[in-house]
Write an enzyme that holds these catalytic residues in place. Structure first.
Site, mmCIF file in Angstrom:
data_model
loop_
_atom_site.group_PDB
_atom_site.id
_atom_site.type_symbol
_atom_site.label_atom_id
_atom_site.label_comp_id
_atom_site.label_asym_id
_atom_site.label_seq_id
_atom_site.Cartn_x
_atom_site.Cartn_y
_atom_site.Cartn_z
ATOM 1 N N ARG A 154 -4.123 5.328 -8.508
ATOM 2 C CA ARG A 154 -3.719 6.769 -8.680
ATOM 3 C C ARG A 154 -3.705 7.317 -10.146
ATOM 4 N NH1 ARG A 154 -2.996 8.900 -4.029
ATOM 5 N NH2 ARG A 154 -3.189 7.613 -1.838
ATOM 6 N N SER A 157 -1.423 5.930 1.203
ATOM 7 C CA SER A 157 -2.338 5.291 1.303
ATOM 8 C C SER A 157 -2.904 4.552 2.667
ATOM 9 C CB SER A 157 -2.874 4.177 0.233
ATOM 10 O OG SER A 157 -2.889 4.932 -0.836
ATOM 11 N N LEU A 194 0.863 -1.265 0.118
ATOM 12 C CA LEU A 194 0.145 0.045 0.023
ATOM 13 C C LEU A 194 0.860 1.185 -0.062
ATOM 14 C CD1 LEU A 194 -2.946 -0.525 2.537
ATOM 15 C CD2 LEU A 194 -3.284 0.120 0.164
ATOM 16 N N ASP A 195 0.731 2.210 -1.040
ATOM 17 C CA ASP A 195 1.632 3.212 -1.196
ATOM 18 C C ASP A 195 1.560 4.164 0.106
ATOM 19 O OD1 ASP A 195 0.121 5.706 -1.505
ATOM 20 O OD2 ASP A 195 -0.704 4.498 -3.278
ATOM 21 N N PHE A 196 2.553 4.840 0.429
ATOM 22 C CA PHE A 196 2.952 5.809 1.493
ATOM 23 C C PHE A 196 1.736 6.625 1.842
ATOM 24 C CE2 PHE A 196 5.060 9.547 3.623
ATOM 25 C CZ PHE A 196 5.511 8.815 4.617
#
EC number: 5.4.99.-
Length: 262
Positions: free
Chosen positions: A207, A111, A107-109
């Protein structure tokens, strides 16, 4: 789980359908015993202990040689062991005894939401490479347009999918499969909210998708990964899979093994 020890509320959440809070209530009501003695909230279950709920023995799942954690990753944490830029990583929030657990995907930074971790490489690999559904709640800038809906329904192929990606990403083009499902919760000129379900997990996929339509993602929260729901797990907290989720995981792993053997 050789040599394991768990607080009684963790044990009950781990091996029954009850949450930790429900487990604590059961203990306070005197319905839980360890080796025929009433359990207390501070009680710890160790290997070979016998735990009873309403006089019925709780039998740990047979042949369960792995554990899986559900972590509600907050925004501002990197899914990594360390970061050269000194950003906070998830292992700073998890207890040290889980340092060897590996994450299932990323999970990106920016999110938040469901992140699964396991001490089994086989489980991590199987879950990562399966086409399990992932469900997200998303807040975007502006309206959800007809063009967006068409792309969610039919898929989208972009030669330049760098909008919405990290500046240094090596992935330039991307093909987006049709979404499994979506629901427009709010549609407004200032911002809109959606619930979307996909079964892929490409680099910053959602995104990039919405950025193509000039709709920046303001919030992104994963609320379900396959058969595991976030439910009311607070941000920054973790839990074990419950009995039902472990049963589904065992069935999934057995099926994956059968498919691999075909």
């Amino acid at each position: 789980m050789e040599g394991f020890s768990l607080r009684i509320n963790q044990f009950l959440a781990h091996y029954t359908k009850h949450s930790r809070r429900e487990a604590e209530k059961l203990v306070l009501e005197g319905r839980v015993k360890i080796n025929h003695e009433h359990a207390k909230l501070a009680s710890v279950v160790k290997e070979n202990d016998r735990v009873f709920l309403d006089k019925r023995l709780i039998k740990p799942l047979k042949n369960k040689k792995f554990s899986v954690l559900v972590y509600h990753k907050p925004k501002g944490e990197l899914v990594s062991k360390a970061d050269p830029l000194k950003r906070r990583v998830i292992y700073e929030s998890l207890e040290k005894k889980y340092a060897h657990f590996a994450p299932v995907g990323r999970l990106d930074f920016a999110s938040e939401g469901v992140l699964l971790l396991s001490d089994s490489k086989a489980v991590v690999s199987a879950l990562m490479h399966a086409d399990l559904e992932k469900e997200y709640l998303i807040k975007i800038q502006g309206f959800v347009t007809r063009e967006m809906e068409n792309a969610m329904q039919e898929g989208l192929k972009l030669e330049n999918a760098t909008k919405g990606a990290h500046q240094k990403t090596p992935i330039k083009s991307m093909e987006f499969a049709p979404f499994i499902g979506y629901e427009i919760i709010k549609n407004h000129a200032k911002y809109s909210k959606l619930r979307v379900i996909i079964n892929e997990g490409k680099n910053r996929e959602l995104r990039r998708f919405f950025a193509f339509f000039n709709a920046g993602v303001l919030d992104l929260r994963r609320v379900r990964y396959g058969f595991v729901n976030l439910n009311a797990l607070p941000v920054g907290k973790m839990r074990f899979l419950n009995r039902q989720e472990y049963n589904e995981l065992h069935a999934f792993m057995a099926n994956a093994a059968n498919v691999k053997g075909d």
